[in-house]
Design a protein around this motif. Sequence first.
Motif, PDB file in Angstrom:
ATOM      1  N   LEU A 187      30.257 -44.593 -10.282  1.00 40.60           N
ATOM      2  CA  LEU A 187      31.606 -44.036 -10.148  1.00 40.60           C
ATOM      3  C   LEU A 187      31.667 -43.019  -9.014  1.00 40.60           C
ATOM      4  CD1 LEU A 187      34.510 -43.698 -11.182  1.00 40.60           C
ATOM      5  CD2 LEU A 187      33.647 -41.962 -12.777  1.00 40.60           C
ATOM      6  N   ALA A 188      30.663 -42.146  -8.931  1.00 38.58           N
ATOM      7  CA  ALA A 188      30.630 -41.168  -7.841  1.00 38.58           C
ATOM      8  C   ALA A 188      30.567 -41.868  -6.487  1.00 38.58           C
ATOM      9  CB  ALA A 188      29.436 -40.232  -8.012  1.00 38.58           C
ATOM     10  N   GLY A 189      29.781 -42.933  -6.407  1.00 42.42           N
ATOM     11  CA  GLY A 189      29.709 -43.681  -5.163  1.00 42.42           C
ATOM     12  C   GLY A 189      31.047 -44.288  -4.780  1.00 42.42           C
ATOM     13  N   SER A 190      31.781 -44.813  -5.784  1.00 43.12           N
ATOM     14  CA  SER A 190      33.087 -45.409  -5.485  1.00 43.12           C
ATOM     15  C   SER A 190      34.080 -44.347  -5.019  1.00 43.12           C
ATOM     16  CB  SER A 190      33.626 -46.135  -6.717  1.00 43.12           C
ATOM     17  OG  SER A 190      33.919 -45.228  -7.758  1.00 43.12           O
ATOM     18  N   LEU A 191      33.998 -43.131  -5.592  1.00 40.75           N
ATOM     19  CA  LEU A 191      34.890 -42.048  -5.148  1.00 40.75           C
ATOM     20  C   LEU A 191      34.567 -41.629  -3.715  1.00 40.75           C
ATOM     21  CD1 LEU A 191      35.072 -39.803  -8.346  1.00 40.75           C
ATOM     22  CD2 LEU A 191      36.712 -41.513  -7.538  1.00 40.75           C
ATOM     23  N   TYR A 192      33.290 -41.556  -3.394  1.00 40.25           N
ATOM     24  CA  TYR A 192      32.940 -41.232  -2.007  1.00 40.25           C
ATOM     25  C   TYR A 192      33.352 -42.365  -1.070  1.00 40.25           C
ATOM     26  CZ  TYR A 192      30.462 -36.888  -2.849  1.00 40.25           C
ATOM     27  OH  TYR A 192      30.171 -35.586  -3.160  1.00 40.25           O
ATOM     28  N   GLY A 193      33.360 -43.594  -1.569  1.00 38.21           N
ATOM     29  CA  GLY A 193      33.871 -44.688  -0.754  1.00 38.21           C
ATOM     30  C   GLY A 193      35.351 -44.495  -0.454  1.00 38.21           C
ATOM     31  N   LEU A 194      36.129 -44.049  -1.459  1.00 39.05           N
ATOM     32  CA  LEU A 194      37.549 -43.768  -1.226  1.00 39.05           C
ATOM     33  C   LEU A 194      37.731 -42.677  -0.185  1.00 39.05           C
ATOM     34  CD1 LEU A 194      39.131 -43.844  -4.806  1.00 39.05           C
ATOM     35  CD2 LEU A 194      39.595 -45.422  -2.919  1.00 39.05           C
ATOM     36  N   LEU A 195      36.836 -41.685  -0.216  1.00 34.12           N
ATOM     37  CA  LEU A 195      36.936 -40.581   0.738  1.00 34.12           C
ATOM     38  C   LEU A 195      36.382 -40.943   2.113  1.00 34.12           C
ATOM     39  CD1 LEU A 195      35.860 -37.667  -1.634  1.00 34.12           C
ATOM     40  CD2 LEU A 195      38.179 -38.203  -0.859  1.00 34.12           C
ATOM     41  N   GLY A 196      35.804 -42.157   2.231  1.00 36.59           N
ATOM     42  CA  GLY A 196      35.352 -42.650   3.525  1.00 36.59           C
ATOM     43  C   GLY A 196      34.029 -42.101   4.002  1.00 36.59           C
ATOM     44  N   VAL A 197      33.182 -41.617   3.078  1.00 32.95           N
ATOM     45  CA  VAL A 197      31.913 -41.018   3.511  1.00 32.95           C
ATOM     46  C   VAL A 197      30.708 -41.685   2.860  1.00 32.95           C
ATOM     47  CG1 VAL A 197      32.938 -38.779   4.026  1.00 32.95           C
ATOM     48  CG2 VAL A 197      32.086 -39.237   1.712  1.00 32.95           C
ATOM     49  N   LEU A 198      30.907 -42.801   2.156  1.00 29.15           N
ATOM     50  CA  LEU A 198      29.808 -43.425   1.433  1.00 29.15           C
ATOM     51  C   LEU A 198      28.885 -44.187   2.377  1.00 29.15           C
ATOM     52  CD1 LEU A 198      28.455 -44.107  -1.275  1.00 29.15           C
ATOM     53  CD2 LEU A 198      29.955 -46.108  -1.417  1.00 29.15           C
ATOM     54  N   THR A 199      27.594 -43.860   2.323  1.00 28.45           N
ATOM     55  CA  THR A 199      26.557 -44.560   3.078  1.00 28.45           C
ATOM     56  C   THR A 199      25.299 -44.627   2.217  1.00 28.45           C
ATOM     57  OG1 THR A 199      25.676 -42.518   4.060  1.00 28.45           O
ATOM     58  CG2 THR A 199      27.447 -43.651   5.273  1.00 28.45           C
ATOM     59  N   PRO A 200      24.372 -45.522   2.539  1.00 29.29           N
ATOM     60  CA  PRO A 200      23.097 -45.529   1.809  1.00 29.29           C
ATOM     61  C   PRO A 200      22.382 -44.181   1.878  1.00 29.29           C
ATOM     62  CG  PRO A 200      23.349 -47.565   3.046  1.00 29.29           C
ATOM     63  CD  PRO A 200      24.481 -46.672   3.465  1.00 29.29           C
ATOM     64  N   GLY A 201      22.509 -43.509   3.013  1.00 28.99           N
ATOM     65  CA  GLY A 201      21.881 -42.196   3.147  1.00 28.99           C
ATOM     66  C   GLY A 201      22.452 -41.186   2.173  1.00 28.99           C
ATOM     67  N   LEU A 202      23.760 -41.252   1.927  1.00 25.18           N
ATOM     68  CA  LEU A 202      24.393 -40.339   0.976  1.00 25.18           C
ATOM     69  C   LEU A 202      23.876 -40.588  -0.440  1.00 25.18           C
ATOM     70  CD1 LEU A 202      26.609 -38.097   0.805  1.00 25.18           C
ATOM     71  CD2 LEU A 202      28.175 -39.902   0.083  1.00 25.18           C
ATOM     72  N   LEU A 203      23.684 -41.858  -0.786  1.00 27.92           N
ATOM     73  CA  LEU A 203      23.149 -42.172  -2.104  1.00 27.92           C
ATOM     74  C   LEU A 203      21.709 -41.670  -2.248  1.00 27.92           C
ATOM     75  CD1 LEU A 203      24.551 -45.782  -2.634  1.00 27.92           C
ATOM     76  CD2 LEU A 203      25.371 -43.649  -3.646  1.00 27.92           C
ATOM     77  N   ALA A 204      20.936 -41.788  -1.197  1.00 27.03           N
ATOM     78  CA  ALA A 204      19.567 -41.270  -1.225  1.00 27.03           C
ATOM     79  C   ALA A 204      19.570 -39.746  -1.389  1.00 27.03           C
ATOM     80  CB  ALA A 204      18.827 -41.667   0.052  1.00 27.03           C
ATOM     81  N   LEU A 205      20.524 -39.080  -0.744  1.00 31.36           N
ATOM     82  CA  LEU A 205      20.639 -37.637  -0.872  1.00 31.36           C
ATOM     83  C   LEU A 205      21.000 -37.253  -2.312  1.00 31.36           C
ATOM     84  CD1 LEU A 205      20.684 -34.816   0.368  1.00 31.36           C
ATOM     85  CD2 LEU A 205      23.075 -35.217   1.021  1.00 31.36           C
ATOM     86  N   ARG A 206      21.851 -38.053  -2.929  1.00 32.60           N
ATOM     87  CA  ARG A 206      22.197 -37.779  -4.324  1.00 32.60           C
ATOM     88  C   ARG A 206      20.951 -37.843  -5.208  1.00 32.60           C
ATOM     89  NH1 ARG A 206      26.258 -37.418  -8.001  1.00 32.60           N
ATOM     90  NH2 ARG A 206      25.827 -38.278 -10.058  1.00 32.60           N
ATOM     91  N   LEU A 207      20.092 -38.807  -4.953  1.00 36.20           N
ATOM     92  CA  LEU A 207      18.860 -38.901  -5.735  1.00 36.20           C
ATOM     93  C   LEU A 207      17.989 -37.666  -5.532  1.00 36.20           C
ATOM     94  CD1 LEU A 207      16.865 -40.398  -7.533  1.00 36.20           C
ATOM     95  CD2 LEU A 207      16.046 -41.609  -5.498  1.00 36.20           C
ATOM     96  N   ALA A 208      17.872 -37.224  -4.301  1.00 38.49           N
ATOM     97  CA  ALA A 208      17.051 -36.045  -4.017  1.00 38.49           C
ATOM     98  C   ALA A 208      17.609 -34.808  -4.711  1.00 38.49           C
ATOM     99  CB  ALA A 208      16.969 -35.820  -2.506  1.00 38.49           C
ATOM    100  N   GLU A 209      18.925 -34.623  -4.647  1.00 40.37           N
ATOM    101  CA  GLU A 209      19.544 -33.457  -5.287  1.00 40.37           C
ATOM    102  C   GLU A 209      19.423 -33.557  -6.816  1.00 40.37           C
ATOM    103  OE1 GLU A 209      20.511 -30.833  -3.917  1.00 40.37           O
ATOM    104  OE2 GLU A 209      21.086 -31.240  -1.853  1.00 40.37           O
ATOM    105  N   THR A 210      19.538 -34.763  -7.365  1.00 41.96           N
ATOM    106  CA  THR A 210      19.363 -34.931  -8.806  1.00 41.96           C
ATOM    107  C   THR A 210      17.953 -34.554  -9.226  1.00 41.96           C
ATOM    108  OG1 THR A 210      21.031 -36.690  -8.904  1.00 41.96           O
ATOM    109  CG2 THR A 210      19.430 -36.608 -10.703  1.00 41.96           C
ATOM    110  N   ALA A 211      16.967 -34.943  -8.438  1.00 42.96           N
ATOM    111  CA  ALA A 211      15.579 -34.588  -8.737  1.00 42.96           C
ATOM    112  C   ALA A 211      15.383 -33.075  -8.704  1.00 42.96           C
ATOM    113  CB  ALA A 211      14.641 -35.274  -7.741  1.00 42.96           C
ATOM    114  N   VAL A 212      16.016 -32.411  -7.745  1.00 46.60           N
ATOM    115  CA  VAL A 212      15.938 -30.946  -7.671  1.00 46.60           C
ATOM    116  C   VAL A 212      16.549 -30.325  -8.924  1.00 46.60           C
ATOM    117  CG1 VAL A 212      16.810 -28.904  -6.462  1.00 46.60           C
ATOM    118  CG2 VAL A 212      15.887 -30.834  -5.157  1.00 46.60           C
ATOM    119  N   GLY A 213      17.722 -30.814  -9.326  1.00 48.23           N
ATOM    120  CA  GLY A 213      18.372 -30.284 -10.516  1.00 48.23           C
ATOM    121  C   GLY A 213      17.548 -30.512 -11.772  1.00 48.23           C
ATOM    122  N   ALA A 214      16.953 -31.700 -11.883  1.00 48.76           N
ATOM    123  CA  ALA A 214      16.110 -31.990 -13.041  1.00 48.76           C
ATOM    124  C   ALA A 214      14.885 -31.076 -13.068  1.00 48.76           C
ATOM    125  CB  ALA A 214      15.674 -33.450 -13.018  1.00 48.76           C
ATOM    126  N   LEU A 215      14.296 -30.828 -11.894  1.00 49.34           N
ATOM    127  CA  LEU A 215      13.146 -29.928 -11.819  1.00 49.34           C
ATOM    128  C   LEU A 215      13.546 -28.519 -12.239  1.00 49.34           C
ATOM    129  CD1 LEU A 215      10.215 -29.348 -11.062  1.00 49.34           C
ATOM    130  CD2 LEU A 215      10.974 -29.036  -8.685  1.00 49.34           C
TER     131      LEU A 215
END
Length: 497
Positions: free
Chosen positions: A291-319
């Motif tokens: 869902l977050a990816g689809s919203l970023y697609g609406l905002l015109g900023v969705l890229t594979p790199g953005l999804l990878a960044l989300r994973l990195a930030e999620t890992a930081v938050g989990a840590l």
Amino acid sequence: MLKRVFVAPDPGRTRLRFATRAVLGIALAVTVCGLAGHSLQGVVTGGLAALLALFTVTDATVRGQAVTTALLPAVGLPVLAAAAELHDHPVARDLTFLAVVGLGVYARRWGPRGHSLGVFAFMTYFVAQFLHATTDRLPELFASVLLSVLSAAAVRFGLWCYERRLPPAPVPAPPGGTGLARVTTRQAVQATAGAGFALVVGQLVSGQRWYWAVGATWWIFVNTTSRGETLVRGFRRVLGTVLGIGLGLLVAVPAQGAALPTAVLAAVCVFGIFYTAAVSYTWMMLCVTVLAGSLYGLLGVLTPGLLALRLAETAVGALGAVLAVLLVLPVTTHAVTDAWIQRALRCVHACTAEAAARLAGDESADPAPRVAELEQLLARVRLSVAPLVHPLNPALGRKRRARRVLALLDDCAREIRGLVAVAADPVASHDARLAAACWRVESAVEALTGGGAVPAREAGREPAVEPALAHLHGLERALAELAGPLRAGSGSPLVGA
């Protein structure tokens, strides 16, 4: 994991109705905001506000739900204004964010309403970071929140208020205490510390998307109580995010924000979030990530790199969450597990009593709400016991006992559901032996929760012909067998070797 989601019991099709109503409510909110001429950012804000209004409000009565829903803007709008006002003041913005985190978790001490308002406050601040809200856009964002909460309320309390026919079970509150012995107080300190770590490290990873790390820490703490629960939830959040990113690469990135495909994808994700929330946090996070990816697609900023960044930030938050629960005022697993199991057992007795009264001809007796409450309590037990049954847990004895306890509690729930189904049959008659069987169930529960001796099952008992009596005999058997694993070792549930 897939089987668990689609085969899990859904008494009264509650999860199905919950998810379907959410799609209708959010679709109405988005439509109303669009017809009001709001920008894409305003529509997104409205959709998320409606999602939260439908997802987080869990009071035990319809009246209580209505009051909490009405209070959401009173909490969210000041937080939104503060976030917009502090947009260009990073230090004050970050400190305020941490204050919102701490107060939001601390509010759980006031039960479902405090929990709902705390979540709404946090997510309002989070959405302001997501949209880079500034003061000049506040009038539109305020209007979006108000219109969307009203739209969600119109669906929930007008168009489809199924709770009037089946009162929802209250959301189980965490164990009490005073001062730092209170779980909510300790978790407020933990969440603030974990969010502080996530905020600092998240900004080092990305100066634009750092708030993802804080969001990951926050949501790992939601609906958890002990150290073990939080660790398992952090693992599941990362796993769900990884799976969601993989799926997002297949469906969200190719859509590139195209209106119709994105709308359909968003609706499917919303349904998935609401349908899977009660049974699989991993699947829920998968849906949230897509869902977050689809919203970023609406905002015109969705890229594979953005999804990878989300994973990195999620890992930081989990840590951040892991470090906080391990190092800051840790809450051990065994005491929390004991409390949830005892509450589930008492609910088993309450379900049995209501069903027996219905079979005896009491038209006012209604076991269905108790069954829904039992399902919620069993979900809490599974969450609490999850660290003990995790594949990486080296304590094999405790793992076997924990699995046995879960299996027997599931047996109890299955027999209760069968008993309630029989009680709902208008032609079902009351057998004189039901009263004695119900008394034995009551005695077994009192013994398990009070430390007494569990009554022994009668040897050589003839198989019950009547369905209700058969379910009660099955319930007796499961309760009698629970005494062993619950009292092994030091005498507390699942504690000891």
